[in-house]
Write an enzyme that holds these catalytic residues in place. Structure first.
Site, PDB file in Angstrom:
ATOM      1  N   PHE A   1       0.792  -1.253   0.143  1.00 36.20           N
ATOM      2  CA  PHE A   1      -0.002  -0.043  -0.059  1.00 36.20           C
ATOM      3  C   PHE A   1       0.941   1.263   0.032  1.00 36.20           C
ATOM      4  O   PHE A   1       0.449   2.119  -0.501  1.00 36.20           O
ATOM      5  CB  PHE A   1      -0.908  -0.002   1.181  1.00 36.20           C
ATOM      6  CG  PHE A   1      -0.375   0.361   2.582  1.00 36.20           C
ATOM      7  CD1 PHE A   1      -0.607   1.517   2.937  1.00 36.20           C
ATOM      8  CD2 PHE A   1       0.115  -0.711   3.321  1.00 36.20           C
ATOM      9  CE1 PHE A   1      -0.082   1.907   4.216  1.00 36.20           C
ATOM     10  CE2 PHE A   1       0.624  -0.733   4.686  1.00 36.20           C
ATOM     11  CZ  PHE A   1       0.547   0.605   4.896  1.00 36.20           C
TER      12      PHE A   1
ATOM     13  N   HIS B   1      -1.463  -4.965  12.523  1.00 35.78           N
ATOM     14  CA  HIS B   1      -2.519  -4.062  11.924  1.00 35.78           C
ATOM     15  C   HIS B   1      -3.737  -4.321  11.827  1.00 35.78           C
ATOM     16  O   HIS B   1      -4.485  -3.714  11.009  1.00 35.78           O
ATOM     17  CB  HIS B   1      -1.841  -3.370  10.625  1.00 35.78           C
ATOM     18  CG  HIS B   1      -0.443  -2.840  10.969  1.00 35.78           C
ATOM     19  ND1 HIS B   1       0.445  -2.780   9.993  1.00 35.78           N
ATOM     20  CD2 HIS B   1       0.276  -2.278  11.793  1.00 35.78           C
ATOM     21  CE1 HIS B   1       1.701  -2.237  10.139  1.00 35.78           C
ATOM     22  NE2 HIS B   1       1.256  -1.960  11.655  1.00 35.78           N
TER      23      HIS B   1
ATOM     24  N   ASN C   1      14.059 -10.099   2.106  1.00 36.60           N
ATOM     25  CA  ASN C   1      13.234  -9.252   1.465  1.00 36.60           C
ATOM     26  C   ASN C   1      13.746  -8.612   0.271  1.00 36.60           C
ATOM     27  O   ASN C   1      14.954  -8.603   0.164  1.00 36.60           O
ATOM     28  CB  ASN C   1      13.206  -7.894   2.605  1.00 36.60           C
ATOM     29  CG  ASN C   1      12.061  -6.813   2.262  1.00 36.60           C
ATOM     30  OD1 ASN C   1      11.028  -7.161   1.889  1.00 36.60           O
ATOM     31  ND2 ASN C   1      12.594  -5.493   2.182  1.00 36.60           N
TER      32      ASN C   1
ATOM     33  N   ILE D   1      -2.962  -7.279   6.608  1.00 39.20           N
ATOM     34  CA  ILE D   1      -4.219  -7.303   7.066  1.00 39.20           C
ATOM     35  C   ILE D   1      -5.128  -8.104   6.326  1.00 39.20           C
ATOM     36  O   ILE D   1      -6.461  -8.346   6.415  1.00 39.20           O
ATOM     37  CB  ILE D   1      -5.065  -5.686   7.002  1.00 39.20           C
ATOM     38  CG1 ILE D   1      -5.090  -5.368   5.739  1.00 39.20           C
ATOM     39  CG2 ILE D   1      -4.227  -4.942   7.973  1.00 39.20           C
ATOM     40  CD1 ILE D   1      -6.059  -4.096   5.310  1.00 39.20           C
TER      41      ILE D   1
END
Ligand SMILES: [Zn+2]
Length: 254
Positions: free
Chosen positions: A42, A128, A227, A110
């Site tokens: 996001f 979250h 990552n 989420i």
């Protein structure tokens, strides 16, 4: 990216070995594990989340108009990602959990995809919150999104809690909303007691969540970071692999 250099293969071998040796593993996941499920980060440029100014928790509480707007956006987002399925990353962590040595996955996501990959509710700590159902802000009762949406589509307004009449909100933690105490407490406890803290797909820039890997390291755990991009904690880690999550974690799937 993705090419199997000798050092890359050696890093993967080290990862497998360190996971095998560990007695208590804490996994920590972020957006990078779900991008391979088709859910964009996001915070990345061009993300649908960046199109609108976030609605603060305070505004959500004060304004019925803001609540309508928030729910409208939420349902539009649900339509985009309805088909999302667990990635190789989710499944790989699920396979590690099956060994009984990973009490929980701590996640900044989420999307509920760890549960969809087979982990039990108590094996997922959501820092979250969860965007796949709604909760009453007064009594905490869970309400399913499908029902909230039916009411919203019929009335143009989100419904109130069927138990107490309180305000319903997607069970995520919004900007300006307090971090969930129970999740934070469980994370701290696991970070203190684990002997391996395994980061998968988090850039470790969103605090306070990003403080936990360093906390685990200070408490004697090994720290592994997988990552795509470098993270601020790479220099503290015992092993760093800069790669996509799926191809790495598929190695754990039997
Ligand atoms: Zn209620």
């Amino acid at each position: 990216m993705g090419e199997m250099t000798e050092s890359h293969s050696a890093s993967i071998a080290t990862l497998l070995h360190m996971v095998q040796e560990a007695e208590i593993i804490a996994a920590f996941t972020g957006a990078g594990i779900s991008t391979e499920s088709g859910i964009p980060d996001f915070r990345s440029p061009g993300s649908p989340w960046m199109r609108h100014k976030p609605i603060s928790f305070d505004l959500f509480l004060r304004s019925a108009e803001a609540r309508r707007e928030a729910w409208g956006r939420k349902f539009a987002m649900d339509d985009l990602y309805r088909g999302a399925r667990p990635s190789q990353g989710h499944l790989g962590l699920g396979a590690i959990a099956e060994s009984g040595r990973m009490p929980a996955v701590i996640t900044q996501n989420i999307d509920g995809l760890h549960q969809a990959s087979g982990l039990k509710e108590e094996q997922v700590i959501e820092l979250h919150g969860n965007g796949t159902y709604a909760k009453c802000l007064a009594c905490g009762r869970r309400h399913e999104h499908d029902w909230v949406r039916q009411c919203f589509d019929a009335d143009g307004d989100p419904p109130d809690c069927i138990a107490c009449g309180g305000i319903l909100k997607s069970a995520t933690i919004s900007f300006g909303q307090a971090m969930p105490e129970e999740a934070m407490r469980r994370t701290q406890k696991l970070a203190a007691s684990c002997d391996l803290f395994l980061v998968a797909g988090s850039s470790l820039v969103v605090y306070p969540a990003a403080a936990f890997p360093a906390f685990a390291k200070e408490n004697g755990a090994r720290l592994i970071i997988v990552n795509r991009e470098p993270t601020p904690l790479d220099s503290k880690a015992d092993l760093v692999i800069h790669a996509e999550i799926g191809p790495i974690f598929s190695k754990f799937i039997a």
